[in-house]
Each structure stands twice: as C-alpha cells, then as structure tokens.
Design an enzyme around this catalytic site. Structure first.
Site, PDB file in Angstrom:
ATOM      1  N   LYS A 110     -28.244  14.801 -21.459  1.00 39.22           N
ATOM      2  CA  LYS A 110     -28.007  13.667 -20.568  1.00 39.22           C
ATOM      3  C   LYS A 110     -28.157  12.351 -21.332  1.00 39.22           C
ATOM      4  CE  LYS A 110     -28.209  15.749 -16.163  1.00 39.22           C
ATOM      5  NZ  LYS A 110     -29.129  16.791 -15.710  1.00 39.22           N
ATOM      6  N   LYS A 189     -15.096  24.153 -17.293  1.00 37.82           N
ATOM      7  CA  LYS A 189     -16.079  24.741 -16.378  1.00 37.82           C
ATOM      8  C   LYS A 189     -15.959  24.067 -15.015  1.00 37.82           C
ATOM      9  CE  LYS A 189     -20.816  24.389 -15.198  1.00 37.82           C
ATOM     10  NZ  LYS A 189     -22.105  24.011 -15.127  1.00 37.82           N
ATOM     11  N   LYS A 192     -18.966  19.874 -10.236  1.00 38.19           N
ATOM     12  CA  LYS A 192     -18.824  18.650  -9.441  1.00 38.19           C
ATOM     13  C   LYS A 192     -18.534  17.462 -10.329  1.00 38.19           C
ATOM     14  CE  LYS A 192     -22.741  19.689  -7.955  1.00 38.19           C
ATOM     15  NZ  LYS A 192     -23.773  20.520  -7.391  1.00 38.19           N
TER      16      LYS A 192
HETATM   17  P1  ADP Z   1     -22.381  21.571 -11.004  1.00 36.79           P
HETATM   18  O1  ADP Z   1     -22.010  21.827 -12.449  1.00 36.79           O
HETATM   19  O2  ADP Z   1     -21.186  21.628 -10.115  1.00 36.79           O
HETATM   20  O3  ADP Z   1     -23.175  20.283 -10.846  1.00 36.79           O
HETATM   21  P2  ADP Z   1     -24.920  22.865 -10.680  1.00 36.79           P
HETATM   22  O4  ADP Z   1     -25.324  22.476 -12.065  1.00 36.79           O
HETATM   23  O5  ADP Z   1     -25.553  22.166  -9.525  1.00 36.79           O
HETATM   24  O6  ADP Z   1     -23.322  22.748 -10.564  1.00 36.79           O
HETATM   25  O7  ADP Z   1     -25.123  24.420 -10.539  1.00 36.79           O
HETATM   26  C1  ADP Z   1     -25.785  25.114  -9.512  1.00 36.79           C
HETATM   27  C2  ADP Z   1     -25.783  26.583  -9.867  1.00 36.79           C
HETATM   28  O8  ADP Z   1     -24.441  27.097  -9.931  1.00 36.79           O
HETATM   29  C3  ADP Z   1     -26.399  26.861 -11.233  1.00 36.79           C
HETATM   30  O9  ADP Z   1     -27.186  28.047 -11.137  1.00 36.79           O
HETATM   31  C4  ADP Z   1     -25.227  27.079 -12.164  1.00 36.79           C
HETATM   32  O10 ADP Z   1     -25.549  27.976 -13.202  1.00 36.79           O
HETATM   33  C5  ADP Z   1     -24.164  27.660 -11.218  1.00 36.79           C
HETATM   34  N1  ADP Z   1     -22.818  27.197 -11.628  1.00 36.79           N
HETATM   35  C6  ADP Z   1     -22.314  25.946 -11.488  1.00 36.79           C
HETATM   36  N2  ADP Z   1     -21.063  25.855 -11.951  1.00 36.79           N
HETATM   37  C7  ADP Z   1     -20.730  27.086 -12.400  1.00 36.79           C
HETATM   38  C8  ADP Z   1     -19.558  27.649 -13.010  1.00 36.79           C
HETATM   39  N3  ADP Z   1     -18.456  26.926 -13.210  1.00 36.79           N
HETATM   40  N4  ADP Z   1     -19.594  28.937 -13.359  1.00 36.79           N
HETATM   41  C9  ADP Z   1     -20.702  29.703 -13.140  1.00 36.79           C
HETATM   42  N5  ADP Z   1     -21.842  29.238 -12.564  1.00 36.79           N
HETATM   43  C10 ADP Z   1     -21.879  27.953 -12.205  1.00 36.79           C
END
Ligand code: ADP
Ligand code: TRP
Length: 321
Positions: A110, A189, A192
C-alpha cells in the site's frame, strides 16, 4: 473444530469473493463450529465515508445470509459490536515487535502504491490477531493474500503465551487454494479496486452485459483456441459441471467456436446459479430488521466467548482489581 474468518465491508461483493472465499466459508459450516464476522473496524483503515461503512456492512450481512449462512449454527456478527477485540489488540500490541509489522507485505504494497499510511493500517495485523485469538480459533480459512497475517497472529500468540502463560490457542491457517485467482472482465484479478467485477447480486441484465464484454484474444472462429489462456474458460471452470467443461474444452481445441458462444453459456450458468440466492436476497432487503437481529444475536454469542478470553488475558498481564 473452531473455524473463524472475517470479510471487510468495503464494497459490493463479486463472484471473485464468492469463489475465492465465501463459498468455502459456507461449506465449512456443515462440519465445523464456525465464527464469521464483518470486519468493519478493519475497513476504517481506508477512511471510507460513514454512510458507506454502515450500508456496506448490511449489504455483506444480507449477501452472506442469502448465500446460505446458517444463522442458527454459525455465529455471525459485526466486528465493532464486540469491542473486546480492540482492548485485546492493545494487550497484543505490547508484545508485538515493530519489525514484525514493518515486514508485512500488504502494508508495504500500500505504501508502494503511494498511499499515506495511518497507524490503523500499520496496526491492522494486530487487530486481525486479536480477532482470531479472542475466539480461540483453530482454523482460519483465508485467501493466499492473508497468509502472512496468520503467520503474524501465530507469532504474536506465541510471544504472549511465552511471556504470560498459555492463554491463546495457536491457530492453523487454511489457505483456500482450490480457486487460484478469479479473473475480472479485463483479465486482471477480479477486484473492487480495478472496477472489473461481476457483482453477485447486480441485476441479471448487467451480469450478462459484463460477461459478453469479457476480454478475449482475436483468434478467428474457425481456428483452435487454448482454453487455458481464456478468461471466459477460467470462469466456466468455476461453474460448469465437469462433463460440460470437458465439452467446452473440446470445442475450444477443435476450432469452429466463437468466444461469443462460450460467453452466452457462461452468462446463463452464472444467472441460473445465483437465481435462488437472489430471491432470498430480495426477501432480506424487505426485512432489514431480521438481518439486524441476526447480527445482534451473533454479537451476543460472540461477546460471551470474547469476554472470557479477554478476562484471562487481562489477569495474566496484571490488570487485576
Ligand atoms: P477485493 O480485491 O475486491 O477488494 P478483498 O480483498 O476484499 O477483495 O477480498 C475478500 C476475500 O475474497 C479475500 O479472502 C480474497 O482472497 C478473496 N478474493 C477477492 N478477489 C478474489 C479473486 N479475484 N479471486 C479469488 N479470490 C478473491
Ligand atoms: N484482513 C482480512 C481481509 O482483508 C479480513 C479479516 C479481518 C480477517 N480479521 C480477520 C480474516 C480474521 C480472517 C481472520 O480479507
């Protein structure tokens, strides 16, 4: 086994969250004693608007319940309804070396992205350790991105236990790797933060539109294609039956198939799969008091456990009356 996991309320949940985390959480309910919570304290580290924190928290609660959270068996609550974790965070902070947190890659990433870090972001793994340790969690299912935070938790628990006696259970991590990374509509990937998501509960017409726009290469219809290099196929893998997936694999390799055909089928499968959950989600939207009641009940059950662990921890460090 006592299983615990948390999810941040930081936006609409997408199918990457579902296949990468939530589905596995929900499967664990059948066999284990599950504790799942919405990590709203953690979400504050990125300073979201107050109304968004509240709205996203309820959204995540409705999503989980609609997708099959067993509200009787599983303990499900909002992190901030159990303030004992913040007190334990302080006790843990006092045995946490600075270097341990400075080495955390999510924090370093970050900063590398140019974000001005606040203390909350730096201390984030200690709050996460408190979440885990206060409930004597044995297994913590998380995505690979959270592996280091579980190692930090184990390290902190070990330090506390060797300084003050065996108060905490040392948790095992349980990396969810069955699904590597769910790609978004642009092939990166799904996240959000990239704006490339397919929301679990966005309108069906929008889901279809997004799927039809998934980025593919420009190999002509007649030519053979490599399914392993295709974003559409990567999503089909998550949702199609093994038999159907085998058929698509063959269609890709033998040529004569356009990506549009695979996208259309993917959209159908995604829409069908989530349809019953969508119905349940709509019922919950009309019954917010029920959702709030589930969280309140979960908080009460969670506090009963958290209070006992905190009491022990206070005692051993010398906070005695
Ligand atoms: P984002 O990347 O959308 O902000 P988060 O970091 O809040 O998502 O992820 C919440 C959960 O979902 C975590 O356990 C993360 O490992 C899983 N996750 C998020 N995006 C993916 C993805 N594209 N593929 C697999 N798992 C994911
Ligand atoms: N940091 C986790 C994430 O971003 C969420 C989380 C907070 C968590 N506390 C936790 C996960 C405790 C597992 C256990 O995904």
């Amino acid at each position: 086994m006592r299983v615990l996991s948390g999810i941040q309320p930081s936006g609409k949940l997408h199918i990457g969250n579902y296949y990468g985390a939530m589905r596995q959480h929900l499967h664990l309910q059948a066999e284990h004693n599950c504790f799942f919570f919405i990590a709203d304290y953690h979400a504050l580290t990125s300073n979201p608007a107050a109304d968004d924190v509240a709205a996203c928290t309820l959204d995540v609660a409705m999503d989980y319940i609609a997708l099959g959270l067993d509200t009787q068996k599983t303990v499900f609550w909002r992190q901030s309804d159990v303030p004992e974790v913040t007190e334990l965070t302080w006790l843990l902070s006092c045995v946490t070396p600075m270097g341990l947190l400075q080495r955390c890659t999510s924090y370093k990433d970050k900063i590398a992205q140019g974000l001005a870090p606040n203390h909350g972001l730096f201390a984030y793994p200690v709050l996460q350790a408190a979440d885990i340790l206060i409930f004597n969690s044995e297994l913590v299912p998380v995505g690979a991105d959270q592996k280091q935070h579980i190692e930090v938790t184990r390290d902190i628990a070990g330090r506390f236990n060797s300084a003050y006696g065996e108060v905490f259970t040392i948790p095992k991590e349980h990396i969810i790797e069955a699904v590597a990374i769910v790609p978004g509509v642009d092939g990166r990937k799904m996240s959000k933060s990239y704006g490339n998501t397919i929301g679990i509960f966005e309108p069906e017409s929008k889901v279809k539109k997004k799927i039809m726009k998934i980025v593919t290469d420009s190999i002509p219809v007649a030519e053979p294609k490599d399914p392993d290099k295709c974003n559409v196929f990567a999503l089909l893998k998550l949702i199609a039956s093994p038999e159907e997936l085998g058929e698509w694999d063959e269609k890709y390799r033998s040529g004569g198939m356009g990506y549009g055909e695979a996208k259309k089928r993917l959209a159908e499968l995604v829409i069908d799969y989530f349809k019953p959950f969508r119905v349940k989600r709509a019922e919950l939207e009309d019954n917010i008091d029920y959702v709030k009641g589930v969280l309140a009940d979960g908080a009460e059950r969670a506090r009963a456990v958290a209070g006992q662990t905190l009491k022990k921890a206070r005692q051993v460090v010398g906070l005695r009356r």
